[in-house]
Design a protein around this motif. Structure first.
Motif, PDB file in Angstrom:
ATOM      1  N   ASP A   1      42.244  44.632  44.170  1.00 27.62           N
ATOM      2  CA  ASP A   1      42.226  43.989  45.478  1.00 27.62           C
ATOM      3  C   ASP A   1      41.250  42.819  45.433  1.00 27.62           C
ATOM      4  O   ASP A   1      40.302  42.804  44.634  1.00 27.62           O
ATOM      5  CB  ASP A   1      41.796  45.001  46.549  1.00 27.62           C
ATOM      6  CG  ASP A   1      42.165  44.550  47.950  1.00 27.62           C
ATOM      7  OD1 ASP A   1      43.031  43.672  48.088  1.00 27.62           O
ATOM      8  OD2 ASP A   1      41.597  45.094  48.906  1.00 27.62           O
ATOM      9  N   ASN A   2      41.479  41.839  46.275  1.00 34.95           N
ATOM     10  CA  ASN A   2      40.626  40.642  46.298  1.00 34.95           C
ATOM     11  C   ASN A   2      40.482  40.029  44.913  1.00 34.95           C
ATOM     12  O   ASN A   2      39.424  39.515  44.543  1.00 34.95           O
ATOM     13  CB  ASN A   2      39.239  40.981  46.858  1.00 34.95           C
ATOM     14  CG  ASN A   2      39.277  41.390  48.312  1.00 34.95           C
ATOM     15  OD1 ASN A   2      40.105  40.913  49.081  1.00 34.95           O
ATOM     16  ND2 ASN A   2      38.383  42.296  48.698  1.00 34.95           N
TER      17      ASN A   2
ATOM     18  N   TRP B   1      36.175  37.492  52.840  1.00 29.92           N
ATOM     19  CA  TRP B   1      36.748  38.785  52.510  1.00 29.92           C
ATOM     20  C   TRP B   1      36.047  39.877  53.314  1.00 29.92           C
ATOM     21  O   TRP B   1      34.921  39.734  53.763  1.00 29.92           O
ATOM     22  CB  TRP B   1      36.666  39.056  51.016  1.00 29.92           C
ATOM     23  CG  TRP B   1      35.320  39.307  50.403  1.00 29.92           C
ATOM     24  CD1 TRP B   1      34.790  40.501  50.021  1.00 29.92           C
ATOM     25  CD2 TRP B   1      34.332  38.325  50.063  1.00 29.92           C
ATOM     26  NE1 TRP B   1      33.550  40.334  49.473  1.00 29.92           N
ATOM     27  CE2 TRP B   1      33.246  39.015  49.477  1.00 29.92           C
ATOM     28  CE3 TRP B   1      34.250  36.931  50.183  1.00 29.92           C
ATOM     29  CZ2 TRP B   1      32.090  38.351  49.032  1.00 29.92           C
ATOM     30  CZ3 TRP B   1      33.109  36.277  49.744  1.00 29.92           C
ATOM     31  CH2 TRP B   1      32.050  36.984  49.178  1.00 29.92           C
TER      32      TRP B   1
ATOM     33  N   TYR C   1      34.901  40.199  45.418  1.00 32.22           N
ATOM     34  CA  TYR C   1      35.960  39.209  45.606  1.00 32.22           C
ATOM     35  C   TYR C   1      35.940  38.270  44.401  1.00 32.22           C
ATOM     36  O   TYR C   1      34.869  37.775  44.012  1.00 32.22           O
ATOM     37  CB  TYR C   1      35.738  38.402  46.885  1.00 32.22           C
ATOM     38  CG  TYR C   1      36.809  37.375  47.172  1.00 32.22           C
ATOM     39  CD1 TYR C   1      37.890  37.685  47.981  1.00 32.22           C
ATOM     40  CD2 TYR C   1      36.741  36.090  46.624  1.00 32.22           C
ATOM     41  CE1 TYR C   1      38.881  36.745  48.251  1.00 32.22           C
ATOM     42  CE2 TYR C   1      37.717  35.144  46.885  1.00 32.22           C
ATOM     43  CZ  TYR C   1      38.793  35.481  47.698  1.00 32.22           C
ATOM     44  OH  TYR C   1      39.770  34.547  47.945  1.00 32.22           O
TER      45      TYR C   1
ATOM     46  N   THR D   1      32.797  41.150  57.588  1.00 29.91           N
ATOM     47  CA  THR D   1      33.463  40.053  56.871  1.00 29.91           C
ATOM     48  C   THR D   1      32.417  39.039  56.426  1.00 29.91           C
ATOM     49  O   THR D   1      31.505  38.700  57.191  1.00 29.91           O
ATOM     50  CB  THR D   1      34.504  39.360  57.767  1.00 29.91           C
ATOM     51  OG1 THR D   1      35.488  40.304  58.170  1.00 29.91           O
ATOM     52  CG2 THR D   1      35.187  38.219  57.023  1.00 29.91           C
TER      53      THR D   1
ATOM     54  N   GLU E   1      31.680  45.119  48.677  1.00 31.06           N
ATOM     55  CA  GLU E   1      33.056  44.816  48.241  1.00 31.06           C
ATOM     56  C   GLU E   1      33.034  43.559  47.372  1.00 31.06           C
ATOM     57  O   GLU E   1      32.341  42.585  47.681  1.00 31.06           O
ATOM     58  CB  GLU E   1      33.988  44.589  49.433  1.00 31.06           C
ATOM     59  CG  GLU E   1      35.442  44.295  49.073  1.00 31.06           C
ATOM     60  CD  GLU E   1      36.204  45.492  48.497  1.00 31.06           C
ATOM     61  OE1 GLU E   1      37.371  45.301  48.116  1.00 31.06           O
ATOM     62  OE2 GLU E   1      35.631  46.605  48.434  1.00 31.06           O
TER      63      GLU E   1
ATOM     64  N   THR F   1      46.229  48.515  45.997  1.00 30.95           N
ATOM     65  CA  THR F   1      45.019  47.852  46.482  1.00 30.95           C
ATOM     66  C   THR F   1      43.761  48.691  46.245  1.00 30.95           C
ATOM     67  O   THR F   1      42.644  48.159  46.288  1.00 30.95           O
ATOM     68  CB  THR F   1      45.142  47.504  47.972  1.00 30.95           C
ATOM     69  OG1 THR F   1      45.440  48.687  48.716  1.00 30.95           O
ATOM     70  CG2 THR F   1      46.235  46.477  48.194  1.00 30.95           C
TER      71      THR F   1
END
Length: 611
Positions: free
Chosen positions: A225-226, A555, A540, A505, A538, A221
């Motif tokens: 990841d995502n 995410w 996604y 999130t 991050e 991960t």
């Protein structure tokens, strides 16, 4: 001057050490800086008694003290070769054996992933010897520039089964050579993961303690990841083993790496990474009760912090998690490579000082308060105080604040919902305390913007650690390629409007003209003058989309500790491409449109963790 082998040795001055203490250990990519390499070669020459080595008095005294108190050797440990090797192979190793006749523990140090193998951390080996340890440092198989004394034979196994077995063979060698009272492992980066894996798998359960700096929890991960591959990290890792891929990796590993880079056979890549993850074997670590010290950084670009935290939470052994400002190896680096007393930057010794104290308690029975430490100590982003210095950068005068937590679960004590709105025409949207549905906004996907996680992998975060975070200017972001939402200026108790603690999130609906879309989310702190600093981010990648049909996705961003000042605005930016990562449809040189929207019952929102 030159060494006995003819290699040039630079004169080491206070300026060399100041460079490391103010600029860090990294040069281009994953290569240690010229100052680090020069210092390491000089320390090794002094330790071996070669004449004419010029060192600052403090380091010259350290090298002379260890040389008088020990036997030093550059040697090799023979281990079984792999399928593509021609018989057994030799791992390059450095040994420091204390000669007072008393029993001592040994600290084994697998080298990090760099072209110089074990060489850059000579200062750490001397420091360990002075503290009362035998030392065995070695380069894992395949690591290093061909022909260097610190380079090991074979192919890089990327912390696989061969590296785990090698670690046990190295322990065999250490037991025979040192007759140690106990055995501990200390590693940074690649060496930290190998340290944890060897400790969990050694057939005779001989590892008493582990220190894992800038480590990973789940390699799979960390790299994928995502639905998004961390391409730049893997490209750099391949480039900085000391040679080309075809010479440094066996055929099976080459196939895995090529699949990863091409985005194919990713289930096999995930299985390969999972096998190399301390998280996979946490039950073994727990059953053996191995005290484990872990450190990581909030803006880590090689091994993101979330998988490390998840692994740490699953440990039931005596444990410690230090979280720092910056990026990979920046906090630990100066304390491993070379420091003088009284150098700039208060607190620069703390990351390695605490690591050594952990070893001292579990290997030397030092009554140093380690059992009373809290499980977690987390530094808050950019809370240091700085002064401008010549050249345009800043120098830390007061270290950033650190918070002690009995456990990680105490970090986040509540959440706050901020809802995304549609904005007005081409203007930005707002972050509101009330849900808003029925709007949609578009951006051109697959194009780079000024909003990036870092300018250069590891180097940007290294500057953060030393008091110089990257400045952003949201007004200059190209709104055709990026969407932005922000709050009004926020207030709170005292000087802090929001204590952001944990992983935020993001939830929103997305549709694309094609069957996949990448969304990279960034949280920014925007000051009253319009400048900004990054809080976290991050990516996604949504796959298997039905073209032109909305799909709601959510995410987690990477965890952080950030005090948003009163009077500042919190902003969320979303676009479709960051240079660190793969992105949807990257094999097609066509600009597509990605639409972000908010659907009734699943309104677009940012859930902000507070502490």
């Amino acid at each position: 001057m030159t060494t006995a082998s003819g290699d040039p040795i630079a004169s080491i001055t206070d300026a060399t050490l100041i460079d490391i203490a103010t600029n860090g250990i990294w040069g281009p990519g994953l290569t240690p800086s010229e100052s680090v390499a020069d210092l390491a070669r000089a320390l090794l020459a002094a330790l071996r008694g070669e004449p004419g080595v010029e060192l600052p008095a403090e380091l010259a005294e350290l090298a002379a003290e260890v040389r008088q108190a020990s036997a030093v050797d550059v040697t090799g440990v023979t281990v079984p070769g792999g399928a593509d090797d021609d018989g057994d192979i030799r791992l390059s190793a450095l040994t420091i054996k204390l000669n007072d006749g008393n029993p001592h523990p040994v600290v084994i140090v697998p080298a990090g992933w760099n072209p110089y193998g074990w060489l850059p951390f000579l200062f750490a080996y001397l420091t360990l010897a002075r503290r009362g340890y035998h030392v065995l440092a070695y380069s894992p198989r395949g690591i290093g520039i061909p022909g260097w004394l610190s380079t090991s034979e074979g192919f890089v196994d990327v912390a696989g089964e061969k590296d785990r077995t090698d670690g046990s063979v190295v322990i065999d060698y250490a037991e025979e050579y040192f007759s140690p009272s106990r055995i501990g492992f200390l590693g940074l980066s690649y060496g930290s993961g190998i340290s944890q894996l060897v400790a969990a798998h050694d057939p005779q359960d001989r590892v008493a303690v582990v220190v894992a700096g800038s480590t990973w929890g789940n390699l799979a991960t960390s790299l994928y990841d995502n639905g998004t591959r961390h391409l730049e990290a893997v490209r750099l890792l391949i480039d900085f083993t000391g040679g080309p891929m075809e010479e440094k990796f066996d055929r099976a590993t080459q196939d895995i790496l090529k699949d990863f880079l091409a985005g194919r056979n990713l289930d096999a890549v995930v299985a390969w990474g999972t096998e190399r993850s301390p998280q996979t074997y946490v039950d073994l670590t727990n059953a053996r009760g191995i005290p484990t010290f872990i450190s990581n950084t909030w803006h880590e670009t090689l091994f993101p912090v979330n998988p490390v935290i998840e692994t740490f939470q699953r440990l039931t052994v005596p444990k410690r998690l230090n979280l720092w400002i910056g990026d990979h190896g920046a906090p630990e680096g100066p304390g491993l490579t070379g420091l003088l007393s009284g150098l700039p930057f208060p607190g620069i010794r703390v990351p390695m000082r605490e690591a050594y104290e952990w070893l001292d308690h579990y290997l030397l029975d030092a009554a140093n308060g380690v059992p009373e430490w809290t499980e977690v100590k987390a530094q808050s982003m950019f809370t240091y105080q700085t002064l401008p210095i010549p050249g345009g950068s800043k120098l830390i005068t007061v270290p950033a604040c650190r918070e002690a937590l009995a456990r990680w679960d105490d970090f986040t004590t509540g959440t706050e919902a901020w809802y995304l709105t549609g904005g007005n025409g081409s203007g930005d949207g707002t972050l509101s305390d009330k849900p808003a549905a029925g709007w949609s906004r578009d951006f051109d996907a697959g194009l780079l913007t000024e909003a990036v996680a870092v300018d250069k992998i590891m180097e940007t975060g290294q500057k953060e650690w030393f008091g110089n975070p990257k400045p952003y200017h949201p007004a200059a972001f190209d709104r055709s390629r990026l969407l932005l939402w922000s709050t009004d200026p926020l207030s709170g108790s005292g000087k802090v409007a929001r204590r952001i603690r944990g992983a935020a999130t993001v939830r929103l609906s997305v549709r694309s003209e094609v069957s996949a879309a990448t969304l990279v989310a960034y949280l920014f702190d925007i000051a009253p003058d319009g400048s900004a600093r990054i809080i976290t981010h991050e990516p996604y990648t949504a796959t298997d989309l039905t073209p032109n049909v909305n799909a709601t996705v959510s995410w987690r961003l990477q965890a952080t500790s950030y005090d948003l000042p009163a009077g500042h605005r919190l902003a969320l930016a979303v676009h479709g491409r960051d240079p660190l990562y793969s992105y949807a449809n990257m094999d097609r040189p066509v600009v597509t449109t990605t639409t972000v929207s908010s659907q009734t019952g699943q309104e677009a929102a940012l859930e902000l963790p507070l502490g």
